[in-house]
Scaffold this motif. Structure first.
Motif, PDB file in Angstrom:
ATOM      1  N   ALA A 187     157.694  57.628  15.931  1.00  0.00           N
ATOM      2  CA  ALA A 187     156.838  57.847  17.125  1.00  0.00           C
ATOM      3  C   ALA A 187     156.760  56.565  18.260  1.00  0.00           C
ATOM      4  O   ALA A 187     157.079  56.702  19.332  1.00  0.00           O
ATOM      5  N   ILE A 188     156.641  55.394  17.613  1.00  0.00           N
ATOM      6  CA  ILE A 188     156.456  54.122  18.389  1.00  0.00           C
ATOM      7  C   ILE A 188     157.734  53.751  18.920  1.00  0.00           C
ATOM      8  O   ILE A 188     157.802  53.065  19.843  1.00  0.00           O
ATOM      9  N   LEU A 199     155.013  60.340  23.116  1.00  0.00           N
ATOM     10  CA  LEU A 199     154.951  60.473  21.801  1.00  0.00           C
ATOM     11  C   LEU A 199     154.085  59.417  21.282  1.00  0.00           C
ATOM     12  O   LEU A 199     153.653  59.371  19.841  1.00  0.00           O
ATOM     13  N   LEU A 200     153.715  58.516  22.009  1.00  0.00           N
ATOM     14  CA  LEU A 200     152.811  57.091  21.371  1.00  0.00           C
ATOM     15  C   LEU A 200     151.740  57.795  21.012  1.00  0.00           C
ATOM     16  O   LEU A 200     151.114  56.974  19.963  1.00  0.00           O
ATOM     17  N   PRO A 201     150.889  58.603  21.764  1.00  0.00           N
ATOM     18  CA  PRO A 201     149.537  58.982  21.152  1.00  0.00           C
ATOM     19  C   PRO A 201     149.605  59.406  19.848  1.00  0.00           C
ATOM     20  O   PRO A 201     148.975  59.301  18.848  1.00  0.00           O
ATOM     21  N   GLY A 202     150.670  60.421  19.484  1.00  0.00           N
ATOM     22  CA  GLY A 202     151.022  60.949  18.345  1.00  0.00           C
ATOM     23  C   GLY A 202     150.971  59.977  17.031  1.00  0.00           C
ATOM     24  O   GLY A 202     150.680  59.916  15.939  1.00  0.00           O
ATOM     25  N   GLY A 203     151.897  58.668  17.439  1.00  0.00           N
ATOM     26  CA  GLY A 203     152.218  57.630  16.334  1.00  0.00           C
ATOM     27  C   GLY A 203     150.805  57.062  16.438  1.00  0.00           C
ATOM     28  O   GLY A 203     150.573  56.506  15.045  1.00  0.00           O
ATOM     29  N   LEU A 204     149.854  56.786  17.223  1.00  0.00           N
ATOM     30  CA  LEU A 204     148.825  56.265  17.026  1.00  0.00           C
ATOM     31  C   LEU A 204     147.761  57.126  16.180  1.00  0.00           C
ATOM     32  O   LEU A 204     146.844  56.512  15.484  1.00  0.00           O
ATOM     33  N   LEU A 206     152.159  67.869  32.035  1.00  0.00           N
ATOM     34  CA  LEU A 206     152.467  66.797  31.141  1.00  0.00           C
ATOM     35  C   LEU A 206     151.393  66.529  30.098  1.00  0.00           C
ATOM     36  O   LEU A 206     151.674  66.194  28.928  1.00  0.00           O
ATOM     37  N   TRP A 207     149.995  66.523  30.603  1.00  0.00           N
ATOM     38  CA  TRP A 207     148.980  66.224  29.418  1.00  0.00           C
ATOM     39  C   TRP A 207     148.822  67.130  28.522  1.00  0.00           C
ATOM     40  O   TRP A 207     148.507  66.790  27.429  1.00  0.00           O
ATOM     41  N   LEU A 208     149.155  68.550  28.735  1.00  0.00           N
ATOM     42  CA  LEU A 208     149.108  69.715  27.726  1.00  0.00           C
ATOM     43  C   LEU A 208     150.255  69.399  26.694  1.00  0.00           C
ATOM     44  O   LEU A 208     150.199  69.555  25.616  1.00  0.00           O
ATOM     45  N   ILE A 209     151.428  68.878  27.157  1.00  0.00           N
ATOM     46  CA  ILE A 209     152.693  68.694  26.585  1.00  0.00           C
ATOM     47  C   ILE A 209     152.235  67.556  25.493  1.00  0.00           C
ATOM     48  O   ILE A 209     152.549  67.806  24.220  1.00  0.00           O
ATOM     49  N   VAL A 210     151.647  66.302  25.982  1.00  0.00           N
ATOM     50  CA  VAL A 210     151.228  65.384  25.260  1.00  0.00           C
ATOM     51  C   VAL A 210     150.094  65.685  23.979  1.00  0.00           C
ATOM     52  O   VAL A 210     150.354  65.339  22.852  1.00  0.00           O
ATOM     53  N   ALA A 211     149.108  66.587  24.606  1.00  0.00           N
ATOM     54  CA  ALA A 211     148.319  67.030  23.664  1.00  0.00           C
ATOM     55  C   ALA A 211     148.799  67.846  22.516  1.00  0.00           C
ATOM     56  O   ALA A 211     148.641  67.771  21.192  1.00  0.00           O
ATOM     57  N   GLY A 212     149.815  68.773  22.907  1.00  0.00           N
ATOM     58  CA  GLY A 212     150.286  69.623  21.721  1.00  0.00           C
ATOM     59  C   GLY A 212     151.284  68.759  20.709  1.00  0.00           C
ATOM     60  O   GLY A 212     151.211  68.859  19.644  1.00  0.00           O
ATOM     61  N   ALA A 213     152.128  67.798  21.423  1.00  0.00           N
ATOM     62  CA  ALA A 213     152.740  67.050  20.329  1.00  0.00           C
ATOM     63  C   ALA A 213     151.863  66.133  19.598  1.00  0.00           C
ATOM     64  O   ALA A 213     152.192  65.837  18.489  1.00  0.00           O
ATOM     65  N   THR A 214     150.706  65.688  20.067  1.00  0.00           N
ATOM     66  CA  THR A 214     149.689  64.800  19.420  1.00  0.00           C
ATOM     67  C   THR A 214     149.257  65.565  18.114  1.00  0.00           C
ATOM     68  O   THR A 214     149.207  65.177  17.171  1.00  0.00           O
ATOM     69  N   VAL A 215     148.789  67.084  18.550  1.00  0.00           N
ATOM     70  CA  VAL A 215     148.443  67.839  17.455  1.00  0.00           C
ATOM     71  C   VAL A 215     149.394  67.991  16.313  1.00  0.00           C
ATOM     72  O   VAL A 215     149.156  68.035  14.865  1.00  0.00           O
TER      73      VAL A 215
END
Length: 482
Positions: free
Chosen positions: A146-147, A308-313, A356-365
């Motif tokens: 992810a990072i 993908l960075l929020p998911g990695g964190l 975009l923010w919803l895509i990032v949110a789903g990927a982070t979940v």
């Protein structure tokens, strides 16, 4: 100095090594569209920069895990890091596609660092620190991926592309120095002769199988080459299995691997690996689709990687949570919860793929679920195998994750290549193609949930094999909590 002098530094050092190795798996993804122009090669040849790491990682991970059990885990870990450093330097010094593929092959073979690190942690740490430490170590496989994508994208856009390989070589060298300074050699050994025929049989089976899976979409799933590779994997794998059951010191102890606790954990690893990789593959490509498609955001390579960075964190933050869940309720519960969260994440993505923010949110979940699942898998495996076989057993479990990722790559490529329409004068995947991938990944996560729920809940009876070498220091056993 050793981990006895700096006991709290050992786990961060091993986790850093694991993250560096995981970054290597996705390092070249942002660069792939540019490789043909940069090297004068074909797109098919450029694709081998990813394929070859899957092949060498799959082959060497269980083999080096077994070698570590027999000859010293730290010694093999250092050798793997040295090979990674050499492969990185090779890539940094050339623009020839053949040498680049060779260097990437060396980088991929270092994937064994993660199961070796898990085994060292089990051997060296007191029981109360084992679960959280192996949870972090196991999660590095997802954290690094992810990072690595956004970091590699930043390098590609702002520096000469060789820079990321020089940075990889420097990180590999730093890993070696840190391990020499901090990490002790594990005291446990398994005696017996190295199973050369079993190693060659396993390698042949895996290469044939993964080549067919990763290249089937390009060659044609019914082409003689693809069908021939599948047939080779079936025949050689069958002969290899019969040989392993009859040899005294097998490369893979199939009797142990056939125990429900181990078999279902490895099946869950394959399914979770599939579901995790879909998140990485689809997110970056989806947001880069042009706005003419009606759903794409036309994002840059860097922006797509940063998604993908929020998911990695989140994976870093959640690995100790998974350890606490495993300690309180058992690793089976943590794995089941992780798989369920992944499925929910993909359902979120199915209905919210327009902003975009919803895509990032789903990927982070999805990444949060991956952290819980990945962190629980080594604990499940180590509950069910002798302490002298943890390297090989965790290597096999990591291999199953890699096979899941390879299968995912093939499925995603097939769906995006065949469910298309013409937008802006070019062929592009439809929104339904991406939504179909989300449903497939959600179904795979639910299958992993089912495998987790079928795992035996009782404490397995595991004893050390007769070939265990006596040691001067006893390694702590993994605390049971189910």
């Amino acid at each position: 100095m050793s981990a006895e002098t700096h006991p709290r530094l050992m786990v961060p050092v091993l986790a850093f090594c694991g993250a560096v190795v995981a970054v290597m798996q996705t390092l070249v993804v942002p660069l792939l569209p540019h490789i043909p122009a940069l090297t004068g090669s074909s797109p098919a040849a450029a694709g081998w920069l990813v394929t070859i790491t899957l092949l060498t990682g799959a082959v060497f991970t269980p083999v080096l895990g077994r070698v570590g059990d027999m000859y010293g885990k730290r010694r093999v870990l250092l050798s793997s890091l040295a090979v990674l450093t050499a492969g990185s330097a090779m890539c940094a010094l050339t623009s020839d596609i053949g040498w680049l593929i060779a260097g990437r092959a060396l980088q991929g073979s270092a994937l064994a660092v993660i199961p070796l690190g898990i085994s060292i942690i089990r051997d060296e740490l007191p029981p109360e620190r084992v679960l959280p430490s192996i949870a972090l170590m196991s999660s590095t496989l997802g954290i690094g991926a992810a990072i690595g994508l956004p970091v590699a994208a930043l390098v590609v856009e702002n520096f000469d592309w060789h820079t990321m390989f020089w940075a990889s070589a420097a990180l590999g060298l730093l890993d070696i120095l840190l391990v020499l300074w901090i990490v002790p050699e594990s005291p446990l050994r398994t005696s017996g002769r190295f199973d050369t025929p079993g190693t060659l049989g396993l390698a042949a089976t895996l290469v044939a199988l993964l080549l067919a899976i990763t290249q089937g979409a390009d060659w044609g799933w019914t082409s003689p080459r693809t069908l021939g590779l599948f047939a080779t994997a079936l025949v050689v794998g069958t002969l290899w299995g019969r040989y392993e059951l009859r040899t005294a010191s097998p490369m893979v102890d199939l009797r142990v691997s056939a125990r429900p606790a181990v078999l279902l954990a490895n099946l869950a690893a394959l399914l979770v690996g599939f579901a995790f990789y879909a998140n990485s593959l689809v997110t970056a490509q989806m947001v880069q689709e042009p706005t003419s498609t009606g759903y794409g955001l036309g994002a840059s390579i860097v922006v797509s990687g940063l998604c993908l960075l929020p998911g990695g964190l989140a994976m870093v933050a959640l690995s100790p949570v998974s350890a606490r869940l495993s300690a309180a309720y058992g690793p089976r519960t943590a794995l089941a919860l992780g798989a369920a969260v992944m499925a929910v994440g993909y359902l979120v993505r199915f209905f919210t793929s327009h902003a975009l923010w919803l895509i990032v949110a789903g990927a982070t979940v999805v990444a949060c679920g991956t952290a819980l699942a990945y962190s629980a898998l080594p604990a499940l495996v180590m509950r069910a195998v002798p302490v002298t076989e943890t390297g090989a057993a965790n290597g096999l479990n990591t291999l199953m994750r890699s096979v899941g990722q390879a299968c995912c790559s093939a499925v995603v490529a097939a769906v995006l290549a065949h469910v298309t329409f013409v937008a802006g004068g070019r062929s592009a995947p439809t929104l339904h193609a991406y939504l179909l991938i989300f449903l497939i990944a959600a179904g795979t996560a639910l299958a992993a949930l089912a495998a987790a729920l079928c795992l035996p809940s009782g404490k397995p009876a595991v004893s050390a094999p007769a070939g265990t070498v006596a040691v001067t220091k006893s390694a702590p056993a993994l605390r049971e909590s189910t």
